[in-house]
Design an enzyme around this catalytic site. Structure first.
Site, PDB file in Angstrom:
ATOM      1  N   LYS A 138       0.859  -1.214   0.000  1.00 25.95           N
ATOM      2  CA  LYS A 138       0.000   0.000   0.000  1.00 25.95           C
ATOM      3  C   LYS A 138       0.887   1.253   0.000  1.00 25.95           C
ATOM      4  CE  LYS A 138      -2.135  -1.213   3.810  1.00 25.95           C
ATOM      5  NZ  LYS A 138      -1.385  -2.481   4.049  1.00 25.95           N
TER       6      LYS A 138
ATOM      7  N   ARG B 183      11.833  -4.889   5.687  1.00 21.90           N
ATOM      8  CA  ARG B 183      11.364  -3.499   5.626  1.00 21.90           C
ATOM      9  C   ARG B 183      12.087  -2.644   6.649  1.00 21.90           C
ATOM     10  NH1 ARG B 183       5.010  -2.064   5.669  1.00 21.90           N
ATOM     11  NH2 ARG B 183       4.965  -3.260   7.615  1.00 21.90           N
TER      12      ARG B 183
ATOM     13  N   ARG C 108     -10.236   0.060   7.895  1.00 20.43           N
ATOM     14  CA  ARG C 108      -9.822  -1.334   7.766  1.00 20.43           C
ATOM     15  C   ARG C 108     -10.735  -2.263   8.555  1.00 20.43           C
ATOM     16  NH1 ARG C 108      -3.766  -2.434   9.263  1.00 20.43           N
ATOM     17  NH2 ARG C 108      -3.461  -0.403   8.347  1.00 20.43           N
TER      18      ARG C 108
ATOM     19  N   ARG D  24      -1.283  -9.527  12.779  1.00 19.38           N
ATOM     20  CA  ARG D  24      -1.808  -8.463  11.898  1.00 19.38           C
ATOM     21  C   ARG D  24      -2.472  -9.059  10.674  1.00 19.38           C
ATOM     22  NH1 ARG D  24       3.594  -5.701  11.012  1.00 19.38           N
ATOM     23  NH2 ARG D  24       2.520  -4.539   9.387  1.00 19.38           N
TER      24      ARG D  24
ATOM     25  N   ARG E  19      10.231  -1.291  12.291  1.00 24.43           N
ATOM     26  CA  ARG E  19       8.976  -1.098  13.040  1.00 24.43           C
ATOM     27  C   ARG E  19       8.858  -2.196  14.096  1.00 24.43           C
ATOM     28  NH1 ARG E  19       4.289  -0.225   8.628  1.00 24.43           N
ATOM     29  NH2 ARG E  19       3.292  -1.577  10.174  1.00 24.43           N
TER      30      ARG E  19
END
Ligand SMILES: Nc1nc2c(ncn2[C@@H]2O[C@H](COP(=O)(O)OP(=O)(O)O)[C@@H](O)[C@H]2O)c(=O)[nH]1
Ligand SMILES: Nc1ncnc2c1ncn2[C@@H]1O[C@H](COP(=O)(O)OP(=O)(O)O)[C@@H](O)[C@H]1O
Length: 225
Positions: A20, A135, A97, A179, A168
């Site tokens: 996204k 990431r 969401r 998640r 993160r």
């Protein structure tokens, strides 16, 4: 002069790690007059400035749990009320969401610039954990990097500011699985809601470089020309 013949009011739906943020940054390079709102980035900014919401959110985020609807909806609704005009083009990443968030947003924008396109990024969920583990982010700007896909010019350093990148807290294997579970649980009712409104599109691809041309063409054909 707007890039669009009619305003683009887009929601990107996608699992954690589906791209996204990556699609958002590609779209912003192409269309500079789109307001991008990322719920995750806004929350991380609240955490960084140690606000009440930030302190509440950091616990939920660290455990891979969704922030309660009323808190996140208040944050995003206030942001939209301050930033949107009746002719705005905007892109929502990460909100709504849940179906409750979706219904509340739809009601609050009923007289105004309501969503007119919802795109589900359909990515093989077997490839996204590896992405998450690689990431790295620049918290201040929300810029996203990946050790494989788009590494920074200088290792672990933001290309623009030269500031250090960080991992993160919720980008671990165990938190990611929570998640993903929560995303999959919420997706069905949200997709049905937007499908009933006639604004849902699904774009598949196991790489953002496959998805982006399809997304850009859809936008070009339906909002630009
Ligand atoms: N290997 C690979 N990594 C990607 C691809 N697209 C995005 N990424 C990286 O995967 C991670 C998740 O992407 P992101 O845009 O943050 O996904 P989001 O969580 O849905 O916003 C980031 O590190 C991206 O740089 C891709 O096509 N292939
Ligand atoms: N709309 C939302 N409702 C509830 N919690 C949210 C929402 N958006 C973000 N969050 C919280 O922030 C975390 C990070 O969100 P985001 O940056 O969008 O991550 P992802 O990589 O999963 O798309 C989520 O796991 C959740 O804890």
């Amino acid at each position: 002069m707007s890039s669009f013949a009619r305003p683009l009011r887009l929601l990107l739906l996608g699992a954690p790690g589906s791209g996204k943020g990556t699609q958002t940054s590609k779209l912003l390079k192409k269309y500079s007059d789109v307001l991008a709102i990322s719920s995750g980035d806004l929350l991380r900014q609240e955490i960084a400035r140690k606000s009440t919401l930030g302190q509440l959110s950091s616990k939920y985020i660290a455990e891979g749990k969704l922030i309660p609807d009323e808190h996140i909806t208040k944050l995003i609704s206030n942001y939209l009320a301050a930033e949107l005009t009746p002719t705005s083009s905007y892109l929502l990443d990460g909100f709504p969401r849940t179906i409750n968030q979706g219904r509340t947003l739809h009601e609050s924008l009923k007289q105004g610039p309501n969503l007119n396109l919802v795109v589900e990024l359909d990515v093989d969920q077997n490839v996204i954990l590896d992405r998450i583990e690689k990431r790295w982010v620049h918290t201040g700007s929300g810029r996203v990097y990946n050790l494989d896909y788009n590494p920074p010019k200088v290792p672990f350093t933001d290309d623009v500011t030269g500031e250090p990148l960080s991992k993160r807290v919720d980008d671990t294997r165990e938190v990611f699985s929570k998640r993903l579970e929560s995303y999959n649980a919420e997706l069905g009712p949200l997709k049905d809601f937007y499908n009933d409104l006639g604004i849902l599109e699904t774009i598949s691809g196991d790489s953002s470089d496959i998805i982006f041309p399809k997304l850009a063409k859809f936008i070009e054909d339906n909002y630009v020309s």
